[in-house]
Design an enzyme around this catalytic site. Structure first.
Site, PDB file in Angstrom:
ATOM      1  CG  PHE A 132      -0.711   0.010   2.492  1.00 29.71           C
ATOM      2  CD1 PHE A 132      -0.162   1.141   3.059  1.00 29.71           C
ATOM      3  CD2 PHE A 132      -0.941  -1.094   3.302  1.00 29.71           C
ATOM      4  CE1 PHE A 132       0.174   1.163   4.398  1.00 29.71           C
ATOM      5  CE2 PHE A 132      -0.615  -1.074   4.643  1.00 29.71           C
ATOM      6  CZ  PHE A 132      -0.047   0.064   5.184  1.00 29.71           C
ATOM      7  CG  HIS A 133       4.026   2.599   2.519  1.00 29.84           C
ATOM      8  ND1 HIS A 133       3.515   1.746   3.454  1.00 29.84           N
ATOM      9  CD2 HIS A 133       4.219   3.777   3.179  1.00 29.84           C
ATOM     10  CE1 HIS A 133       3.405   2.365   4.627  1.00 29.84           C
ATOM     11  NE2 HIS A 133       3.827   3.608   4.484  1.00 29.84           N
TER      12      HIS A 133
END
Lengths: 271, 540
Positions: free
Chosen positions: B367-368
């Site tokens: 998700f980063h």
């Protein structure tokens, strides 16, 4: 251009949009609730409805599995951070009177000379929970159980408030302060052991966990061994038993010796 | 120049300032749990920082960017005065108030519950109420976007809604509905426990409520980025949008299928039935469709620009693109990160593959890469593109802007690739401490060290971004002209009612939420004995 023109099957976008979504839903539901449950050869279903209920997650108990018989009593105490948070002076006074019968082991000032826990200044929630557990039989001890068995709810609360009210005095048998061992500040992540200090002070404190500074080394060691051996089982969800079982004898020694050597006035000020 | 530049600048400056703080915390976290940091002996500080980082990056920062950008779109695309400016300011101040209210208990260590709340962990009620205020502030924006579009429609009956506004309102509706899940969790479950009305909480139900929010919120974060792909990039590089219809279909698809898929976050949760997990997994696969449509359309739009600039051949046109244009660079970086992150996402959404990476560092890396990488780099691009229209001054230092974008891209790759890798090796997420001296995880020390350096590169880039914006406030004055959006090869004269309104798709979104979430939520809510005692953070 109105809602009536849009929400009608004469509008091909509406028909296509609703049709595709409905078709997707039906196909995935058939796959998820009927096809895939039966695709598991290791699970047997009585009929379609049984499979659908299982896939939907309907709470049910399999008919041929009986719940394991619970022979030992479990702790039924519910603690929150508000348990006993604002005691009255009367409650503390009643607790002081009641506490006279505890003094023989726990000391007239709440400091034990008999390798029993020091109770002066212990968190009220901790004493409250242990007394309840001794009374219900979730925790047993040849000496403590008879004392606790006849206590009322109010007496337990009063005793807890009284001991929490007492000032924390240096332990009776202080030793030179030892450096923090790894098990106290780091735990052992690879064995799933949280640091002792994460619940018992030094790093943080969690509701229901006692502070341990200045407690008797022999007592703490005996308790960890009792948790590891399963003789003591009043910890919720086996949180202490899981930890104690994974500790090495050296770590038990190190943790008990460290906490026993600390003066109680360094208990982390979270209360 | 935009008329409401003060309002939009307030949103952007607050968003980017808190982003700078949260980014610094993030870099510190990467450092402190890597082998190069000295262990700080207090995991609570780590979780405090993690909660602040997540709360800002998940709730405050992207919401404010979407709002500020939304106001700009409403004004520039509809070419009408923004209706409800006072309400817009009220929404902004609610968010400021909510952010401050949430951050104080976090800083005091009274709300180290992480931004995903994780009941039965319970923190200070001020934290949750702060988050609720942020959401309420953003709902004002949702209402304003709908009202402004309505006013425009009245003045232009039957005319095609400009693409940017159509997409912007789709994003706002998605947010309004997806935030309901977390709002229900907070208002019905967590806050009553937090203020002491109850002492137990149904953590399983809370997780299902949160999954309602947790996936579609990502698409809400994504919306400004996709709007920039379609309506800013082609104009900025001198091209045309390849297909207006395709763009509209992508946005309505997000509206419909971004919502009923959140349970792929609960694959390992025993309280959710396997059948529902399968349905959610299948619908998650569908959500790749609008992204694939977008990648195709934008590549085609970019190719138009390249061919207009004299590009030739099957792939020769790529060289003819204006690579020194920051917008082109940002798009290319964003697409690379979107492609890699999207591929990782396909692994997360499949029931079987997820088992090997569930709750590992892979997820955090994923998700980063998608949010911090593909999405946020376009937030930078949006800010750069809007800045001259907000300040009345030119952003002159293109080289610095390019450096900033390059650093962000490199930093994100260096941070997230090793992060994914250690996840595959089994390193769990949400850990404050790793004993790299232990032979079992000593081989991962190098990867984690790389990751930490990536964090420093990102921090440098983020600070550079703030410097560029601040310098842009003091550059020589220049009139940037009216703010325009990209036009399509075939600008639509008429658009079918289904692609010019949101009603049908909002209805389908709600229906799918009911079919995919209704039964699990109802059974969990009605089953007795599923609550557990709350664990109060920082309490004795």
């Amino acid at each position: 251009m109105s809602a009536r023109d849009l929400f009608t099957f004469r509008n091909r976008h509406f028909t296509a949009g609703v049709g595709i979504i409905a078709a997707m839903l039906i196909v995935t539901a058939i796959a998820g609730f009927i096809v895939l449950p039966f695709a598991q050869p290791w699970v047997q279903f009585a009929n379609f409805w049984d499979a659908i209920c299982s896939a939907a997650g309907v709470p049910q108990r399999a008919a041929n599995v009986t719940a394991p018989e619970q022979t030992k009593r479990l702790s039924e105490v519910v603690l929150t951070s508000h348990t006993l948070s604002r005691p009255s002076q009367e409650a503390i006074g009643r607790g002081a009177t009641l506490a006279q019968r505890c003094a023989i082991c726990h000391g007239p000032t709440g400091i034990s000379r008999a390798d029993s826990p020091n109770l002066a200044g212990q968190y009220a929630a901790v004493i409250y929970k242990e007394l309840h557990d001794f009374r219900s039989g979730a925790r047993t001890n040849a000496v403590m159980s008879p004392f606790a068995v006849n206590l009322t709810d109010e007496e337990i609360a009063d005793l807890s408030n009284y001991y929490a009210y007492l000032p924390r005095l240096p332990a009776y048998h202080p030793t030179p302060q030892l450096p923090k061992p790894n098990i106290v500040i780091y735990g052992a992540p690879m064995r799933g052991i949280a640091p002792c200090g994460a619940c018992h002070g030094s790093l943080d404190n969690k509701t229901g966990s006692p502070w341990l500074e200045g407690q008797s080394e022999a007592y703490m060691k005996a308790q960890l061994e009792a948790f590891a051996g399963g003789e003591r089982r009043n910890d919720i969800s086996q949180q202490m038993r899981n930890i104690a079982r994974a500790l090495t004898p050296q770590e038990i020694e190190a943790a008990a010796a460290y906490y026993a050597s600390q003066p109680p006035d360094i208990v982390k000020a979270v209360d | 120049m935009l008329a409401n530049r003060k309002l939009i600048l307030a949103h952007f400056w607050f968003a980017f300032s808190v982003f700078g703080v949260a980014l610094t915390l993030g870099a510190w976290q990467m450092f402190i749990r890597s082998p190069i940091g000295t262990w700080l002996s207090n995991p609570e500080l780590y979780y405090r920082s993690l909660t602040a980082h997540g709360t800002v990056m998940g709730y405050v920062f992207p919401t404010l960017v979407a709002m500020g950008f939304g106001y700009a779109i409403s004004e520039a695309a509809l070419e009408q005065r923004l209706v409800g400016v006072r309400w817009a300011w009220a929404g902004f101040w609610l968010i400021v108030l909510g952010s401050v209210m949430a951050i104080i208990p976090i800083a005091l260590g009274r709300a180290s519950v992480l931004y995903t709340f994780y009941p039965p962990l319970i923190g200070s009620p001020f934290y949750y109420i702060g988050v609720v205020l942020v959401v309420v502030g953003s709902w004002i924006w949702v209402a304003l976007m709908a009202i402004n579009l309505r006013v425009w429609r009245k003045a232009h009956p039957g005319a095609p809604v400009p693409l940017a506004m159509f997409a912007n309102v789709a994003g706002s509706y998605l947010w309004a509905w997806t935030a309901v899940g977390a709002a229900l969790e907070l208002l019905l479950q967590i806050i009553p426990v937090s203020v002491g009305l109850k002492a137990t909480i149904d953590a399983g139900l809370a997780r299902v409520f949160f999954s309602w929010t947790l996936h579609a919120i990502v698409y809400f974060w994504l919306m400004p980025t996709y709007i920039a792909y379609y309506t800013i990039v082609p104009r900025a590089i001198g091209g045309r949008v390849y297909s207006d219809t395709m763009a509209r279909i992508s946005f309505i698809l997000f509206l419909v299928v971004a919502m009923p898929i959140g349970m792929h976050h609960t694959f390992a949760d025993p309280q959710v039935g396997a059948g529902f997990k399968f349905i959610h997994s299948a619908f998650t696969a569908l959500v790749a469709l609008p992204t694939l449509l977008t990648v195709f359309t934008i590549c085609a739009s970019v190719e138009i620009a390249a061919r207009l600039r004299g590009g030739r051949g099957m792939f020769g046109w790529i060289r003819a693109l204006p690579w020194d244009n920051p917008m082109m660079l940002a798009l290319a970086f964003s697409f690379v990160m979107l492609g890699l992150g999207g591929a990782g996402g396909l692994i997360n959404m499949s029931y079987q593959l997820d088992a090997s990476i569930h709750n590992t560092q892979w997820i955090t890396g994923h998700f980063h890469l998608i949010f911090g990488g593909a999405i946020v780099i376009m937030y930078f691009a949006i800010a750069y593109d809007l800045w001259p229209h907000l300040t009345g001054r030119e952003l002159i230092d293109l080289r610095l802007i390019r450096t900033q974008l390059w650093l962000w891209f490199i930093g994100m790759i260096v941070t997230t690739f090793p992060w994914h890798w250690v996840g595959i090796l089994g390193m769990p997420r949400r850990m404050a401490y790793f004993d790299f001296g232990h032979p079992a995880i000593a081989p991962q020390a190098l990867s984690v060290t790389f990751s930490a350096f990536g964090g420093f590169i990102l921090l440098t880039s983020g600070l550079l971004f703030l410097v560029i914006l601040a310098r842009g406030m003091r550059a020589p004055q220049a009139d940037a002209g009216p703010y325009r959006f990209a036009i399509a090869v075939h600008q639509p004269a008429t658009v079918p009612v289904a692609l010019n309104t949101h009603a049908l798709w909002v209805a389908l979104m709600i229906v799918l939420t009911i079919t995919n979430y209704g039964y699990p939520i109802l059974t969990l809510a009605l089953t007795e004995g599923t609550s557990v005692p709350a664990v109060y953070v920082g309490a004795q």
